[in-house]
Write a protein that holds these residues in place. Structure first.
Motif, PDB file in Angstrom:
ATOM      1  N   UNK B 126      69.272 -60.452 -14.278  1.00 59.36           N
ATOM      2  CA  UNK B 126      68.029 -60.510 -15.053  1.00 59.36           C
ATOM      3  C   UNK B 126      67.784 -59.178 -15.773  1.00 59.36           C
ATOM      4  N   UNK B 127      67.907 -58.074 -15.038  1.00 59.24           N
ATOM      5  CA  UNK B 127      67.642 -56.750 -15.610  1.00 59.24           C
ATOM      6  C   UNK B 127      68.832 -55.817 -15.412  1.00 59.24           C
ATOM      7  N   UNK B 128      68.991 -54.895 -16.355  1.00 58.30           N
ATOM      8  CA  UNK B 128      69.922 -53.789 -16.181  1.00 58.30           C
ATOM      9  C   UNK B 128      69.109 -52.518 -16.428  1.00 58.30           C
ATOM     10  N   UNK B 129      68.901 -51.751 -15.354  1.00 56.57           N
ATOM     11  CA  UNK B 129      68.110 -50.517 -15.485  1.00 56.57           C
ATOM     12  C   UNK B 129      69.057 -49.333 -15.231  1.00 56.57           C
ATOM     13  N   UNK B 130      69.093 -48.860 -13.998  1.00 60.54           N
ATOM     14  CA  UNK B 130      69.992 -47.737 -13.701  1.00 60.54           C
ATOM     15  C   UNK B 130      71.405 -48.212 -13.361  1.00 60.54           C
ATOM     16  N   UNK B 131      71.576 -49.531 -13.294  1.00 61.81           N
ATOM     17  CA  UNK B 131      72.917 -50.086 -13.078  1.00 61.81           C
ATOM     18  C   UNK B 131      73.328 -50.190 -11.623  1.00 61.81           C
ATOM     19  N   UNK B 132      72.385 -50.001 -10.714  1.00 60.31           N
ATOM     20  CA  UNK B 132      72.744 -50.011  -9.280  1.00 60.31           C
ATOM     21  C   UNK B 132      73.363 -51.362  -8.865  1.00 60.31           C
ATOM     22  N   UNK B 133      72.641 -52.440  -9.165  1.00 61.67           N
ATOM     23  CA  UNK B 133      73.146 -53.760  -8.780  1.00 61.67           C
ATOM     24  C   UNK B 133      74.429 -54.075  -9.555  1.00 61.67           C
ATOM     25  N   UNK B 134      74.443 -53.724 -10.836  1.00 64.62           N
ATOM     26  CA  UNK B 134      75.619 -53.988 -11.665  1.00 64.62           C
ATOM     27  C   UNK B 134      76.862 -53.310 -11.121  1.00 64.62           C
ATOM     28  N   UNK B 135      76.735 -52.028 -10.792  1.00 70.24           N
ATOM     29  CA  UNK B 135      77.896 -51.295 -10.262  1.00 70.24           C
ATOM     30  C   UNK B 135      78.321 -51.849  -8.904  1.00 70.24           C
ATOM     31  N   UNK B 136      77.356 -52.303  -8.108  1.00 71.83           N
ATOM     32  CA  UNK B 136      77.701 -52.900  -6.812  1.00 71.83           C
ATOM     33  C   UNK B 136      78.495 -54.195  -7.017  1.00 71.83           C
ATOM     34  N   UNK B 137      78.079 -55.003  -8.002  1.00 70.02           N
ATOM     35  CA  UNK B 137      78.812 -56.248  -8.278  1.00 70.02           C
ATOM     36  C   UNK B 137      80.213 -55.946  -8.819  1.00 70.02           C
ATOM     37  N   UNK B 138      80.320 -54.903  -9.650  1.00 73.03           N
ATOM     38  CA  UNK B 138      81.638 -54.503 -10.149  1.00 73.03           C
ATOM     39  C   UNK B 138      82.523 -54.053  -8.978  1.00 73.03           C
ATOM     40  N   UNK B 139      81.949 -53.290  -8.058  1.00 71.35           N
ATOM     41  CA  UNK B 139      82.712 -52.835  -6.895  1.00 71.35           C
ATOM     42  C   UNK B 139      83.222 -54.026  -6.071  1.00 71.35           C
ATOM     43  N   UNK B 140      82.365 -55.030  -5.929  1.00 70.56           N
ATOM     44  CA  UNK B 140      82.764 -56.232  -5.183  1.00 70.56           C
ATOM     45  C   UNK B 140      83.952 -56.925  -5.880  1.00 70.56           C
ATOM     46  N   UNK B 141      83.901 -56.995  -7.209  1.00 70.47           N
ATOM     47  CA  UNK B 141      85.024 -57.585  -7.956  1.00 70.47           C
ATOM     48  C   UNK B 141      86.293 -56.751  -7.776  1.00 70.47           C
ATOM     49  N   UNK B 142      86.131 -55.430  -7.810  1.00 73.79           N
ATOM     50  CA  UNK B 142      87.300 -54.544  -7.632  1.00 73.79           C
ATOM     51  C   UNK B 142      87.923 -54.764  -6.252  1.00 73.79           C
ATOM     52  N   UNK B 143      87.063 -54.875  -5.233  1.00 74.04           N
ATOM     53  CA  UNK B 143      87.580 -55.119  -3.879  1.00 74.04           C
ATOM     54  C   UNK B 143      88.387 -56.419  -3.821  1.00 74.04           C
ATOM     55  N   UNK B 144      87.902 -57.423  -4.580  1.00 71.17           N
ATOM     56  CA  UNK B 144      88.569 -58.742  -4.580  1.00 71.17           C
ATOM     57  C   UNK B 144      89.768 -58.775  -5.526  1.00 71.17           C
ATOM     58  N   UNK B 145      90.013 -57.660  -6.243  1.00 74.01           N
ATOM     59  CA  UNK B 145      91.036 -57.591  -7.290  1.00 74.01           C
ATOM     60  C   UNK B 145      90.798 -58.605  -8.406  1.00 74.01           C
ATOM     61  N   UNK B 146      89.538 -58.994  -8.590  1.00 72.12           N
ATOM     62  CA  UNK B 146      89.177 -59.894  -9.693  1.00 72.12           C
ATOM     63  C   UNK B 146      88.896 -59.048 -10.930  1.00 72.12           C
ATOM     64  N   UNK B 147      89.091 -59.617 -12.112  1.00 71.49           N
ATOM     65  CA  UNK B 147      88.891 -58.864 -13.349  1.00 71.49           C
ATOM     66  C   UNK B 147      87.486 -59.114 -13.908  1.00 71.49           C
ATOM     67  N   UNK B 148      86.749 -58.047 -14.160  1.00 69.62           N
ATOM     68  CA  UNK B 148      85.431 -58.190 -14.790  1.00 69.62           C
ATOM     69  C   UNK B 148      85.644 -58.271 -16.301  1.00 69.62           C
ATOM     70  N   UNK B 149      85.367 -59.433 -16.897  1.00 71.41           N
ATOM     71  CA  UNK B 149      85.608 -59.615 -18.334  1.00 71.41           C
ATOM     72  C   UNK B 149      84.347 -59.403 -19.172  1.00 71.41           C
ATOM     73  N   UNK B 150      83.204 -59.215 -18.499  1.00 70.06           N
ATOM     74  CA  UNK B 150      81.985 -58.961 -19.261  1.00 70.06           C
ATOM     75  C   UNK B 150      80.795 -58.778 -18.357  1.00 70.06           C
ATOM     76  N   UNK B 151      79.772 -58.149 -18.928  1.00 70.96           N
ATOM     77  CA  UNK B 151      78.536 -57.926 -18.179  1.00 70.96           C
ATOM     78  C   UNK B 151      77.368 -58.138 -19.131  1.00 70.96           C
TER      79      UNK B 151
END
Lengths: 190, 190
Positions: B126-151
């Motif tokens: 819903x919101x992107x402010x300081x990116x805390x949740x966004x970076x956490x979701x990216x980290x989760x994708x990295x752990x899964x070796x999934x590719x983030x194709x967009x945000x």
């Protein structure tokens, strides 16, 4: 809803005799096409009750509520909150609910801006077990003097008694899949 | 997205210089028709990146994610959880996120069953402010070796720096409404 019963048998997992895990399509991953089919079924059942608003509770009720809204001509969805964010500064209707699967108690909150006298409310949720969340949402509607015109859970576990409690209040309860009992890792539908 | 900017100006409320309240259509009550319009816009922006899955975080991300899934041909939605229900007994990817509006820290969790190598993930919120949740979701994708194709966030508050941090990681970030600054109770778009 036959398709939902089949999906539960195919993709659900029983944890003990009371908890059904359907993270595959409802509580963690969402099968959005299937959500829309559930929404169509909810519209078929509750159209005659002429709801003007859908009330649910975060988080897993939101997806079903949204699909039902679409099928009912895009009526507004309101989701009760389990925590009060810093932005929730206005007056709220509140009611306590104890989560069966989480074992925690929450205060459900709905802003007075979004529920009022004259609203005809269809309450939807993912599960109906002992009816704690359901009764809390009904209490919130009563506080707002809104009329509850129907209640549906995607999955009702009838043996846990929640549907009986809601019907005692004169509410039309019709869930999409009704589980009679669960034992030895198996689900038995009504 | 012009229609979203107009809706924010019409229905949003500023709380101080950093918090925008849009409970009327996004964070408490949902305007589902408008959600679907946002979903169509997300599909238009990210179709070329060929996402196979949408990742979001409960609760307010779910509605946007669902509408985007529909517009992208019903790809699965996975929502990260902020609490671990008793049914979440399997291994999870986890990352910490601090909520700007709630002032609380959460551990975001995604089951290893629902994210894996080969997934092409579109992250929405819903919101992107300081990116805390966004970076956490990216980290989760990295752990899964999934590719983030967009945000994409429905509403990005650019002055809080989250989008810059995500772009530094090489991610395509395109939000639906981008706020440049907020002051004296007014919102100024980019």
């Amino acid at each position: 809803m036959k398709a939902l019963e089949e999906k539960i048998l195919r993709e659900g997992t029983c944890i003990g005799d009371n908890i059904l895990k359907v993270d595959n399509f409802l509580n963690h991953q969402l099968d959005v096409k299937f959500m829309d089919e559930m929404g169509e079924e909810l519209a078929r059942i509750f159209k005659e009750n002429n709801p003007s608003k859908i009330l649910t509770v975060e988080s897993s009720g939101i997806a079903i509520a949204q699909s039902a809204s679409r099928a009912l001509g895009y009526i507004p969805v309101v989701f009760a909150k389990k925590t009060a964010p810093s932005t929730m500064i206005e007056d709220c209707y509140t009611a306590e609910a104890i989560s069966f699967t989480k074992g925690t108690s929450s205060i459900l909150r709905v802003s007075k801006n979004f529920l009022s006298e004259g609203d005809r409310v269809l309450i939807v949720d993912d599960f109906l077990a002992r009816g704690e969340a359901g009764l809390a949402l009904v209490s919130i509607c009563e506080q707002a003097k809104a009329k509850v015109v129907g209640f549906s859970a995607a999955i009702e576990k009838k043996h846990q008694g929640g549907s009986a409690k809601l019907r005692e209040k004169g509410i039309k309860v019709q869930s999409l899949a009704v589980i009679d009992t669960m034992h030895d890792g198996k689900v038995y539908f009504e």
